[in-house]
Write a protein that holds these residues in place. Structure first.
Motif, PDB file in Angstrom:
ATOM      1  N   ARG A 163       0.817  -1.206   0.000  1.00  0.00           N
ATOM      2  CA  ARG A 163       0.000   0.000   0.000  1.00  0.00           C
ATOM      3  C   ARG A 163       0.852   1.258   0.000  1.00  0.00           C
ATOM      4  O   ARG A 163       1.995   1.267   0.464  1.00  0.00           O
ATOM      5  N   ASN A 201      -7.092   5.747   0.393  1.00  0.00           N
ATOM      6  CA  ASN A 201      -6.198   4.945   1.223  1.00  0.00           C
ATOM      7  C   ASN A 201      -6.897   4.192   2.343  1.00  0.00           C
ATOM      8  O   ASN A 201      -6.338   3.250   2.907  1.00  0.00           O
ATOM      9  N   GLU A 261       1.179   5.327   1.264  1.00  0.00           N
ATOM     10  CA  GLU A 261       0.779   6.132   2.400  1.00  0.00           C
ATOM     11  C   GLU A 261      -0.224   7.210   1.981  1.00  0.00           C
ATOM     12  O   GLU A 261      -0.192   7.714   0.857  1.00  0.00           O
ATOM     13  N   SER A 262      -1.097   7.556   2.906  1.00  0.00           N
ATOM     14  CA  SER A 262      -2.086   8.603   2.647  1.00  0.00           C
ATOM     15  C   SER A 262      -1.407   9.976   2.604  1.00  0.00           C
ATOM     16  O   SER A 262      -0.484  10.249   3.368  1.00  0.00           O
ATOM     17  N   ASP A 305      -5.060   3.579  -4.292  1.00  0.00           N
ATOM     18  CA  ASP A 305      -4.158   4.472  -3.559  1.00  0.00           C
ATOM     19  C   ASP A 305      -3.749   5.663  -4.406  1.00  0.00           C
ATOM     20  O   ASP A 305      -3.441   6.743  -3.876  1.00  0.00           O
ATOM     21  N   ASP A 341     -13.670   8.814   0.784  1.00  0.00           N
ATOM     22  CA  ASP A 341     -12.912   8.066  -0.222  1.00  0.00           C
ATOM     23  C   ASP A 341     -13.825   7.490  -1.291  1.00  0.00           C
ATOM     24  O   ASP A 341     -13.453   7.426  -2.472  1.00  0.00           O
ATOM     25  N   TYR A 394      -4.447  -1.370  -6.051  1.00  0.00           N
ATOM     26  CA  TYR A 394      -4.097  -0.234  -5.202  1.00  0.00           C
ATOM     27  C   TYR A 394      -3.117   0.723  -5.881  1.00  0.00           C
ATOM     28  O   TYR A 394      -3.332   1.939  -5.901  1.00  0.00           O
TER      29      TYR A 394
END
Length: 440
Positions: A113, A313, A115-116, A308, A337, A303
């Motif tokens: 993943r 996220n 990161e936000s 993402d 989101d 993702y």
């Protein structure tokens, strides 16, 4: 005394017969409760008490007794002690129902993943938006319209985005902007988007024949990926959640959810037989997996090249025991989101200057499936025949069980998100929002 013993024996026989005939139903009932409990507690960070009193409190699911193990991150559900099912949490993959004891400790891969982005404001990041007031909006009417679907309608969240700006946002008690919400069948629209991205990257052609080896010696070899995306393959499928059906067996009894639809015969002709099927969406997830050299690449792509990338996220895609994303039903994310997902389509696949898919893909998913009476496109629902009479025909939406919605209204530059536990009067709701946004 003999008569009494015979009576007791008769009662026992009746009970055994009842258990025998209802055991498969108990298996699915307990499976639903265990799976939903595990996801609600460990993915959405709710309490067991809250989950049992809200999400699992409807008949017959409320017959199950649920327990959780905080340390092992598991949930079990038992129906009168006659049958117990367990769901376990796997990092990055949400919860999954076990079928054997060894499933609890089996190894698995997790998606990587990003990161936000907490420094960029909504929608391109997760920081607070830069507020502005639109003179053409009747904010009082908008707030009244939003409030009208709460209370008895069991709405949990509503978000209205106009010109990339949140103009209304409301949550019921116990929920907020950080609460993860289950999209149910809105996951099908997530799946479709992955196909659109692969198509844009020239890695797949949805007009190709479906790459299913078991179909190559019969009439099913003519089914295209396009037919599957439009739910128009002609394959047999029973989408019934009130009894034991293909859909319930797939979700609560299958190790590999991509296979059940694959093994179904033709009962109609491809491109001439619309039949809404969650099995088809999971079959499509399995086809997607074949497009990648490794399982890890399949897990990551959803993702890295989509979810993402647009800052969703918070989203968690849940997978089956075989590591396939359950594209029919299981995805969790915050309302904000989910709104980003709608905005990606509102902007015709362009996200902050980067083209993830083309306008042609938007046209494709909003083209009505033959024999769907204008209600369905490629894993999206449509308003092409004015199902909602006070809403533009150009509106289309992701649709999930119990009224989970992401509405996209391109003519009005609007995205509307709604989550809850019951159906509601959608036309009236959308009409009120549209009337609130007065054209300048």
């Amino acid at each position: 005394m003999k008569i009494f013993r015979r009576f007791l024996l008769l009662i026992l026989i009746i009970i055994l017969i009842a258990v025998f005939y209802n055991y498969p139903k108990l298996n699915i009932l307990a499976g639903y409760s265990a799976k939903n409990t595990a996801s609600s507690v460990f993915v959405a960070n709710r309490t067991l008490v809250f989950t049992d009193s809200t999400d699992n409190n409807f008949s017959p699911v409320d017959l199950a007794s649920d327990e959780i193990n905080e340390t092992q991150k598991t949930a079990t559900a038992s129906v009168y002690g006659l049958l117990t099912r367990k769901a376990v949490i796997r990092k990055g993959l949400g919860s999954v129902l076990t079928l054997e004891e060894s499933d609890e400790t089996a190894s698995y891969l997790s998606p990587k993943r990003l990161e936000s982005d907490n420094s960029t404001s909504f929608p391109y990041g997760s920081a607070s938006q830069k507020d502005s007031v639109f003179t053409n909006i009747d904010y009082d009417k908008l707030q009244k319209t939003v409030a009208s679907v709460f209370g008895k309608r069991k709405t949990r969240a509503v978000l209205v985005v106009y010109k990339d700006q949140i103009i209304a946002e409301k949550y019921t008690d116990g929920f907020n902007k950080d609460s993860k919400l289950l999209g149910w069948s809105m996951t099908k629209s997530i799946l479709s988007t992955v196909y659109g991205i692969l198509q844009h990257q020239n890695k797949i052609n949805v007009q190709d024949k479906a790459p299913i080896d078991s179909w190559q010696n019969d009439a099913r070899k003519n089914i295209t990926i396009h037919n599957l995306l439009q739910m128009n393959s002609g394959l047999e499928w029973d989408e019934n959640y009130d009894e034991i059906s293909d859909a319930t067996k797939m979700l609560f009894l299958e190790r590999d959810m991509t296979k059940l639809q694959e093994n179904k015969p033709l009962v109609g002709k491809p491109n001439e037989t619309f039949n809404y099927s969650s099995g088809t969406s999971n079959l499509l997830s399995g086809i997607l997996r074949k497009q990648f050299a490794t399982h890890q690449e399949y897990l990551d792509f959803w993702y890295s090249d989509f979810i993402d990338k647009i800052g969703m996220n918070s989203m968690v895609l849940e997978a089956d025991l075989s590591g396939n994303y359950v594209a029919s039903s299981y995805s969790w994310a915050t309302a904000r989101d989910w709104a980003k997902f709608g905005l990606l389509y509102l902007h015709n696949g362009n996200w902050n200057g980067q083209q993830l898919f083309t306008k042609n893909w938007v046209d494709y998913v909003t083209t009505p499936t033959p024999t769907s009476k204008g209600t369905y496109g490629a894993q999206f629902w449509l308003n092409a025949e004015k199902q909602f009479k006070d809403v533009p025909k150009s509106m289309y939406f992701a649709d999930g069980y119990q009224g989970q919605r992401v509405y996209i209204l391109p003519e009005q530059d609007l995205v509307v998100v709604r989550f809850g536990l019951s159906w509601f009067e959608e036309n009236l709701f959308l009409k009120g929002i549209l009337e609130s946004v007065v054209k300048p």
